[in-house]
Scaffold this motif. Structure first.
Motif, short mmCIF file in Angstrom:
data_model
loop_
_atom_site.label_atom_id
_atom_site.label_comp_id
_atom_site.label_asym_id
_atom_site.label_seq_id
_atom_site.Cartn_x
_atom_site.Cartn_y
_atom_site.Cartn_z
N VAL A 33 13.13 31.99 63.09
CA VAL A 33 12.46 30.69 63.09
C VAL A 33 11.29 30.73 64.07
O VAL A 33 11.47 31.04 65.24
CB VAL A 33 13.44 29.57 63.48
N ILE A 34 10.11 30.38 63.56
CA ILE A 34 8.93 30.23 64.40
C ILE A 34 8.70 28.73 64.57
O ILE A 34 8.48 28.03 63.59
CB ILE A 34 7.71 30.90 63.75
N GLY A 35 8.84 28.28 65.80
CA GLY A 35 8.69 26.85 66.07
C GLY A 35 8.06 26.64 67.42
O GLY A 35 7.27 27.45 67.89
N GLY A 36 8.46 25.56 68.06
CA GLY A 36 7.96 25.22 69.38
C GLY A 36 7.77 23.73 69.50
O GLY A 36 7.58 23.04 68.50
N GLY A 37 7.90 23.24 70.73
CA GLY A 37 7.70 21.81 70.96
C GLY A 37 8.71 20.93 70.28
O GLY A 37 8.42 19.78 69.94
N GLY A 38 9.90 21.45 70.01
CA GLY A 38 10.95 20.68 69.36
C GLY A 38 10.94 20.74 67.84
O GLY A 38 11.84 20.22 67.20
N THR A 39 9.96 21.41 67.24
CA THR A 39 9.88 21.45 65.78
C THR A 39 10.93 22.35 65.14
O THR A 39 11.24 22.21 63.97
CB THR A 39 8.49 21.93 65.31
N GLY A 40 11.49 23.28 65.92
CA GLY A 40 12.48 24.20 65.37
C GLY A 40 13.91 23.88 65.73
O GLY A 40 14.84 24.47 65.18
N ALA A 49 24.81 26.76 62.24
CA ALA A 49 26.04 26.17 61.71
C ALA A 49 26.39 26.76 60.35
O ALA A 49 27.57 26.89 60.01
CB ALA A 49 25.89 24.66 61.60
N ALA A 50 25.37 27.14 59.58
CA ALA A 50 25.61 27.73 58.26
C ALA A 50 26.02 29.19 58.34
O ALA A 50 26.33 29.81 57.33
CB ALA A 50 24.36 27.59 57.39
N GLY A 51 26.02 29.77 59.54
CA GLY A 51 26.50 31.13 59.71
C GLY A 51 25.44 32.20 59.67
O GLY A 51 25.77 33.39 59.65
N PHE A 52 24.18 31.82 59.68
CA PHE A 52 23.13 32.82 59.70
C PHE A 52 23.01 33.42 61.09
O PHE A 52 23.32 32.77 62.09
CB PHE A 52 21.78 32.21 59.29
N ASP A 53 22.56 34.66 61.17
CA ASP A 53 22.22 35.32 62.43
C ASP A 53 20.78 34.90 62.71
O ASP A 53 19.86 35.42 62.09
CB ASP A 53 22.36 36.83 62.26
N VAL A 54 20.60 33.96 63.61
CA VAL A 54 19.29 33.34 63.83
C VAL A 54 18.61 33.93 65.06
O VAL A 54 19.25 34.16 66.08
CB VAL A 54 19.44 31.81 64.01
N THR A 55 17.30 34.16 64.94
CA THR A 55 16.45 34.53 66.07
C THR A 55 15.29 33.54 66.08
O THR A 55 15.02 32.88 65.08
CB THR A 55 15.92 35.97 65.97
N THR A 56 14.60 33.47 67.21
CA THR A 56 13.46 32.55 67.30
C THR A 56 12.45 33.07 68.32
O THR A 56 12.75 33.93 69.12
CB THR A 56 13.91 31.12 67.65
N GLY A 57 11.27 32.47 68.28
CA GLY A 57 10.25 32.80 69.26
C GLY A 57 8.96 33.18 68.60
O GLY A 57 8.88 33.28 67.38
N ALA A 58 8.00 33.33 69.43
CA ALA A 58 7.96 33.30 70.88
C ALA A 58 7.85 31.85 71.36
O ALA A 58 7.09 31.07 70.81
CB ALA A 58 6.78 34.12 71.41
N ASP A 112 -4.52 28.68 70.16
CA ASP A 112 -4.84 30.08 70.44
C ASP A 112 -3.65 30.81 71.07
O ASP A 112 -3.46 32.00 70.84
CB ASP A 112 -6.06 30.18 71.35
N GLY A 113 -2.83 30.10 71.84
CA GLY A 113 -1.71 30.73 72.54
C GLY A 113 -0.57 31.18 71.65
O GLY A 113 0.19 32.08 72.01
N ASN A 114 -0.41 30.56 70.47
CA ASN A 114 0.69 30.96 69.59
C ASN A 114 0.23 31.39 68.19
O ASN A 114 1.04 31.54 67.28
CB ASN A 114 1.73 29.84 69.48
N LEU A 115 -1.05 31.62 68.03
CA LEU A 115 -1.58 32.06 66.73
C LEU A 115 -0.94 33.38 66.29
O LEU A 115 -0.75 33.62 65.09
CB LEU A 115 -3.10 32.20 66.81
N SER A 116 -0.55 34.21 67.24
CA SER A 116 0.11 35.49 66.90
C SER A 116 1.41 35.28 66.14
O SER A 116 1.83 36.14 65.37
CB SER A 116 0.36 36.31 68.15
N ASN A 117 2.08 34.14 66.35
CA ASN A 117 3.29 33.84 65.58
C ASN A 117 2.97 33.74 64.09
O ASN A 117 3.72 34.24 63.25
CB ASN A 117 3.92 32.52 66.06
#
Length: 180
Positions: A33-40, A49-58, A112-117
């Motif tokens: 999940v690519i999010g930030g600021g509460g959007t994710g 909760a659905a049982g997925f192996d979740v990662t997130t960031g940056a 500009d700070g998270n465009l790499s996501n």
């Protein structure tokens, strides 16, 4: 009952979210999940909760999505407060995207700070974009970000937050075999 107890990062109030006992995927497929600021945050709860192996960031330290990830024990690529993505964070996000069966881009603001996501999301095998607001209302990185986002949008399932779980499961059901 399995539950997540979390303290709201702004108000400090405590919330409890019951997690379904039987909501697990036998294969535990990875979703980034690519999010930030509460959007994710909601996406992290639902997918976990659905049982997925979740990662997130940056995500930067202090971000409410990062606090949610920590409360759920989700692996997150982190940055110091106020920092733009550096080469190390960009590499880590790209690795998470490559390892994920599905990558989700939340209705996040892009600067500009998270465009790499967004650039990393372009490498996803399967992509889901969450749109609650028009991109122009959350684009702070200019025309280059707009063209990159439109490119992502053309290859993604575009959904509202409430439809993410269904979109992920549908994408996985339609995917030809395991992702590499």
């Amino acid at each position: 009952t399995r539950a997540v107890v979390a303290r709201h990062p702004v108000t400090g109030s405590v919330s409890v979210m019951a997690l379904p006992r039987d909501a697990t995927r036998a294969d535990g497929e990875r979703v980034h999940v690519i999010g930030g600021g509460g959007t994710g945050a909601r996406l992290l709860y639902v997918l976990s909760a659905a049982g997925f192996d979740v990662t997130t960031g940056a995500l930067t330290m202090g971000d409410s999505d990062l606090e949610t990830a920590r409360n759920l024990g989700i692996d997150a690529v982190t940055l110091p407060p106020g920092s733009a993505m550096d080469e190390e964070a960009t590499t880590a996000v790209r690795e998470h995207v490559r390892e994920a069966a599905v990558t989700i881009v939340a209705d996040v603001e892009i600067g500009d700070g998270n465009l790499s996501n967004i650039e990393a999301a372009a490498e996803a095998d399967h992509l889901v974009l969450v749109e609650e607001r028009p991109f122009e209302d959350r684009n702070y990185a200019g025309p280059d970000a707009r063209s990159r986002y439109e490119s992502l949008r053309s290859q993604a399932a575009v959904v509202e937050t409430t439809d993410v779980l269904q979109a992920v499961e549908s994408t996985l059901d339609d995917a030809p075999g395991p992702s590499a």
